[in-house]
Design a protein around this motif. Structure first.
Motif, PDB file in Angstrom:
ATOM      1  N   ALA A 164       0.812  -1.211   0.000  1.00  0.00           N
ATOM      2  CA  ALA A 164       0.000   0.000   0.000  1.00  0.00           C
ATOM      3  C   ALA A 164       0.852   1.270   0.000  1.00  0.00           C
ATOM      4  O   ALA A 164       1.732   1.435   0.853  1.00  0.00           O
ATOM      5  CB  ALA A 164      -0.920  -0.009   1.205  1.00  0.00           C
ATOM      6  N   VAL A 218      -7.427  -0.896   2.794  1.00  0.00           N
ATOM      7  CA  VAL A 218      -6.192  -0.114   2.922  1.00  0.00           C
ATOM      8  C   VAL A 218      -6.167   1.191   2.142  1.00  0.00           C
ATOM      9  O   VAL A 218      -5.351   2.059   2.438  1.00  0.00           O
ATOM     10  CB  VAL A 218      -4.912  -0.913   2.544  1.00  0.00           C
ATOM     11  N   GLY A 219      -7.035   1.344   1.164  1.00  0.00           N
ATOM     12  CA  GLY A 219      -6.941   2.591   0.414  1.00  0.00           C
ATOM     13  C   GLY A 219      -8.088   2.820  -0.558  1.00  0.00           C
ATOM     14  O   GLY A 219      -9.027   2.025  -0.651  1.00  0.00           O
ATOM     15  N   HIS A 246      -2.080  -4.932  -0.136  1.00  0.00           N
ATOM     16  CA  HIS A 246      -1.490  -5.161   1.184  1.00  0.00           C
ATOM     17  C   HIS A 246      -1.813  -6.583   1.627  1.00  0.00           C
ATOM     18  O   HIS A 246      -2.974  -6.984   1.612  1.00  0.00           O
ATOM     19  CB  HIS A 246      -2.068  -4.170   2.191  1.00  0.00           C
TER      20      HIS A 246
END
Ligand SMILES: Nc1nc2c(c(=O)[nH]1)N[C@H]1C(S)=C(S)[C@@H](COP(=O)(O)OP(=O)(O)OC[C@H]3O[C@@H](n4cnc5c(=O)[nH]c(N)nc54)[C@H](O)[C@@H]3O)O[C@H]1N2
Ligand SMILES: Nc1nc2c(c(=O)[nH]1)N[C@H]1C(S)=C(S)[C@@H](COP(=O)(O)OP(=O)(O)OC[C@H]3O[C@@H](n4cnc5c(=O)[nH]c(N)nc54)[C@H](O)[C@@H]3O)O[C@H]1N2
Ligand SMILES: [Mo]
Length: 831
Positions: free
Chosen positions: A478, A757-758, A801
């Protein structure tokens, strides 16, 4: 009428030709990390400026489709134009883009990292700062405080050795699963190469071509699209081509007879079922197995596949449930595969570049071994394609300084390269008791032996120029985690040719010359099986104060007090060009000697090579190359303990070794997993992968996103090139029509792709060319956060990730969800 037309054509031609008056022509070699690395650029130059780059014309001048004039001998000897790919034609334009770094830069006092505010400084000042910081870190924090991500950086290794400080990463985001498997199953450790095949061998000898997770019409693998071209010729000569891929690729469309869509991450189940059919219908090659496969492991595999072990026969029906390929398709495939002696099974690295990729890489070797296709004419080992000369030339390429000496200190490899940020961030968890040291080491890929130290990262040196210098984008973890880790560093240095999003996070940037056009060097072939050596003669001066890579490293070494040790060719006050040529000549001559020794063949002398700029090694040989020749024909044993191909890995089976240094049965270090094996088992049994369709996370994030390589760039290189965008390439999120409809997404809509994660924003490409449940976002988009820190470039790295799987394969796929963006203000910057 036609005369009139011709007159017009002539006029246009004359006008065009006038544009080229006064130009001189030269040749250079490509240097991009596409793995091919052996294309020739024909370069037009006027007044020191490059006006155009054109296709190679060493052979078949003026011929479009060269097989109309090439004989089989020509094809065998690769007497074809070493035509470059799409990016080559705008390479010179790339080098003058505004993102080019021209001067040594220092982050402005008070500017945040990532903000991109720099001031120009002198080389002397820049190198002094870097050298001081390195020495200071060593003094203050000890030898393990200086880190570098990516694989074991060959340029820094000698510097670390003389400095007496530094930590390396291990592993390579490309083909690490295969590298490990090569060691575990065939006994060839680390980076040692195993010559494998050339395209002519496939063309003349393979009876079936299986492209399993490979897209050679896009991904270069030799001179540009030559790999695809050989497949096309093979098909025209009657060799069927099967493409196994979750998406209907261009390769599936134009090169294949059959497309088998498969759920990504489940290929192992299909391979196991293929083995079942081979056993059940008695189709495998008993004689080969008897001679070359270690029997205990073979029996264990048989018992697992047939259900002797666990009562579950791994039938095509069993596999269908998992991988989505109909049982009759699997059975049909297995029968054709068994009949087609031999099959060129090109299981490529993408298939294994995900959680537990080691297992699928092992299963492919097992299938080829069961059939006896793993070597010999027309076969392939499914691991790493390498030409016949390359294994012997690796030490003599000019891209590292291998002929120098080393200091006493050996930098330990304390983390899997793409886990560098975890090595930084998770240390706090260890310090604060949330994570045990053992678990920390297991995640990052360092040995769990309590007598060993942890890394203590304070200074970060990015990349090794042409690889790993845009890690926030290419680093398979990430982006935001990497940024957090960067923020913890006291000092960050980057060698860069472009102001990439990663370079923006540096404190000091050292501008580097482009190797294809601005540096003097040479280059050998890479992955493709085509065997070339090319000279890059320094076509033009680097812009601003950009310097050759080795000038930078040498000068840094000098500042640190060991310039002459690092670079034995270096004498203060002497012209860089002169000393560098001495080194190049030495490398070349050493390679030449090696060729003489190994093959009893002569290649041109350096002076002659300098003039011709190019040598085609295939000219030296009269037969196509195939792999394992010595093993299969001359009784050379494999370098495993048993001397045979090992389906079961004793090293993985040995619980008592977990967490210790892993030494193989012959006493050699297994250097791409010097750590706990986590959940890897001795036999590649099917098990659901992390972030795959059977991960409980799928409920929240139901789309399995792949991040393959784009035709219009090499990883992240050329992302910022306007000539390769717009009408030519639109960066989009591929989503199946059904998945799009269920979410109210229409083609071209701006969408937000997100997971735990994003987040990233990008436009959707709604298509039936991808399986339902699967999505694609090409790798390499330059991370570009908005004011809230949300990426608006469609950079897939922000979503990657995985700390749960064994750390060897780079996890470049993940689970995501997607929704339509409503806010107009979030439009991505158009190009
Ligand atoms: N143009 C261009 N060429 C390149 C590169 C580049 O960046 N640009 N990079 C070079 C480098 S360094 C490398 S390593 C190679 C990479 O070569 P590959 O590893 O072959 O490349 P990818 O593009 O990742 O994937 C190829 C195909 O695999 C499919 N795929 C992904 N996951 C799975 C799966 O689980 N199962 C199956 N069956 N298929 C799957 C994807 O849909 C894609 O079509 O390419 C080299 N060539
Ligand atoms: N999400 C995702 N991540 C991946 C992958 C994936 O499939 N998906 N694939 C992985 C693989 S297989 C690999 S090999 C790595 C590759 O990762 P890298 O080798 O790091 O990728 P590049 O973008 O080629 O190179 C990084 C930067 O170096 C500079 N550079 C590179 N070559 C040249 C050159 O010839 N001249 C100049 N002037 N500058 C250059 C450019 O600024 C470029 O952006 O990425 C890995 N990361
Ligand atoms: Mo790669």
């Amino acid at each position: 009428m036609s005369e009139v037309k011709n007159e017009r054509v002539e006029k246009i031609k004359t006008l065009l030709m006038q544009k080229h008056v006064g130009e001189v022509l030269d040749y250079t070699g490509c240097y991009a990390n596409c793995g091919g690395s052996c294309c020739i650029f024909k370069v037009r130059i006027r007044d020191g400026k490059i006006t155009a780059i054109e296709p190679d014309d060493h052979y078949n001048v003026g011929v479009g489709r060269e097989d109309s004039v090439a004989s089989d001998t020509d094809l065998m000897k690769n007497r074809l134009q070493q035509r470059a790919c799409e990016v080559a034609w705008v390479w010179h334009k790339q080098l003058t883009l505004p993102e080019r770094v021209l001067y040594p830069l220092k982050r402005v006092d008070g500017a945040r990292r990532g903000e991109g505010r720099f001031e120009k400084i002198s080389w002397d000042e820049a190198l002094t700062i870097v050298a001081e910081k390195l020495k200071e870190a060593k003094e203050k924090y000890g030898p393990y405080s200086i880190i570098t991500p990516y694989f074991e950086n060959p340029h820094l290794d000698p510097i670390f050795s003389f400095l007496g400080a530094g930590v390396q990463g291990w592993g390579w985001c490309s083909m690490d699963a295969e590298r490990l498997v090569k060691h575990l199953m065939l006994g060839y450790p680390g980076w040692s190469r195993l010559e494998s095949y050339d395209m002519a061998d496939m063309l003349f000898n393979s009876k079936l071509i299986v492209l399993w997770g490979a897209e050679p019409s896009s991904t270069r693998y030799g001179p540009a699209h030559q790999f695809a071209y050989y497949i096309k010729m093979a098909r025209e000569r009657g060799t069927p081509v099967i493409c196994i891929d979750p998406r209907y690729t261009d390769t599936a469309a134009v090169l294949a007879d059959q497309w088998i869509p498969i759920k990504p991450g489940t290929d192992l189940a299909m391979m196991i079922a293929v083995a079942y059919v081979l056993f059940k219908q008695d189709l495998y090659n008993k004689e080969f197995v008897e001679r070359f496969v270690e029997p205990k492991g073979f029996k264990a595999w048989h018992d697992y596949v047939m259900g002797v072990e666990d009562g579950v026969p791994k039938t095509p029906q069993w596999a269908e449930e998992i991988c989505g390929v109909p049982a009759e398709t699997i059975e049909g495939f297995a029968r054709l595969y068994a009949r087609s002696k031999p099959t060129f099974l090109f299981k490529n690295w993408s298939v294994a570049r995900k959680s537990y990729g080691e297992n699928v890489a092992r299963a492919a070797v097992i299938l080829q071994s069961m059939m006896g296709y793993i070597g010999g004419p027309g076969g392939y080992n499914t691991l790493a394609p390498v030409s016949r000369v390359r294994p012997y030339l690796d030490n003599y390429t000019a891209w590292i300084l291998p002929l120098g000496v080393r200091g006493k200190y050996v930098a330990p490899r304390m983390y899997r390269s793409n886990k560098w940020a975890e090595a930084v961030l998770l240390l706090d968890d260890v310090k604060e008791g949330r994570l045990t040291t053992e678990e920390y080491r297991r995640i990052i890929g360092w040995r769990t032996d309590p007598n060993l130290p942890n890394p203590n990262p304070k200074v970060l040196l990015w990349g090794s120029y042409y690889m790993g210098t845009n890690y926030l984008v290419t680093g398979a973890n990430a982006t935001e985690r990497q940024i957090k880790a960067l923020e913890k560093m006291e000092f960050v240095v980057q060698i860069a040719s472009f102001m990439t999003p990663t370079a923006k996070y540096a404190d000091i940037i050292l501008p580097v010359a482009d190797q294809a056009l601005e540096d003097y060097t040479f280059q050998h072939d890479g992955y493709g099986g085509f065997a070339n050596i090319l000279l890059c003669p320094k076509i033009k001066e680097p812009p601003g104060e950009a310097k050759p890579l080795f000038w930078i490293y040498t000068k840094l070494a000098e500042k640190l007090g060991f310039g002459h040790l690092y670079n034995a060719y270096y004498r203060e006050g002497e012209s860089w060009f002169v000393l560098w040529e001495r080194y190049l000549r030495k490398c070349y001559e050493a390679g030449r000697e090696e060729i003489r020794k190994r093959f009893g063949k002569e290649i041109p002398e350096f002076e002659e090579f300098k003039k011709s700029r190019f040598f085609n090694y295939d000219e030296l040989f009269d037969k196509p190359l195939y792999g394992l020749k010595d093993h299969l024909e001359k009784g050379v044993t494999f370098q495993t303990k048993s001397g045979k191909i090992e389906f079961v890995s004793e090293i993985l089976a040995d619980e008592s070794q977990r967490g210790k240094v892993h030494i193989d049965q012959l006493g050699r270090l297994i250097d791409n997993l010097p750590n706990d094996w986590k959940g890897l088992e001795a036999l590649p049994r099917y098990k659901p992968i992390v972030r795959g369709f059977e991960d409980p996370m799928v409920k929240q994030y139901p789309l399995f996103m792949l991040t393959p390589h784009s035709r219009y760039r090499v990883h992240s290189f050329f992302w910022n090139n306007p000539w390769l965008r717009g009408d030519c390439y639109q960066h989009r999120f591929w989503i199946n029509v059904a998945d799009a409809k269920a979410r109210g997404i229409r083609d071209g809509d701006l969408v937000e792709v997100f997971n735990h994660v994003g987040r990233t924003r990008v436009r959707a490409y709604v298509t039936t060319r991808i399986m339902p449940g699967v999505a694609i976002l090409y790798h390499g988009a330059w991370y570009d956060p908005d004011e809230d820190g949300v990426d608006k470039a469609g950079c897939p790295a922000v979503l990657l990730h995985d700390n749960e799987s064994p750390p060897t394969p780079a996890p470049v796929t993940t689970l995501v969800q997607v929704k339509k963006c409503e806010r107009k203000s979030l439009e991505p910057r158009g190009r």
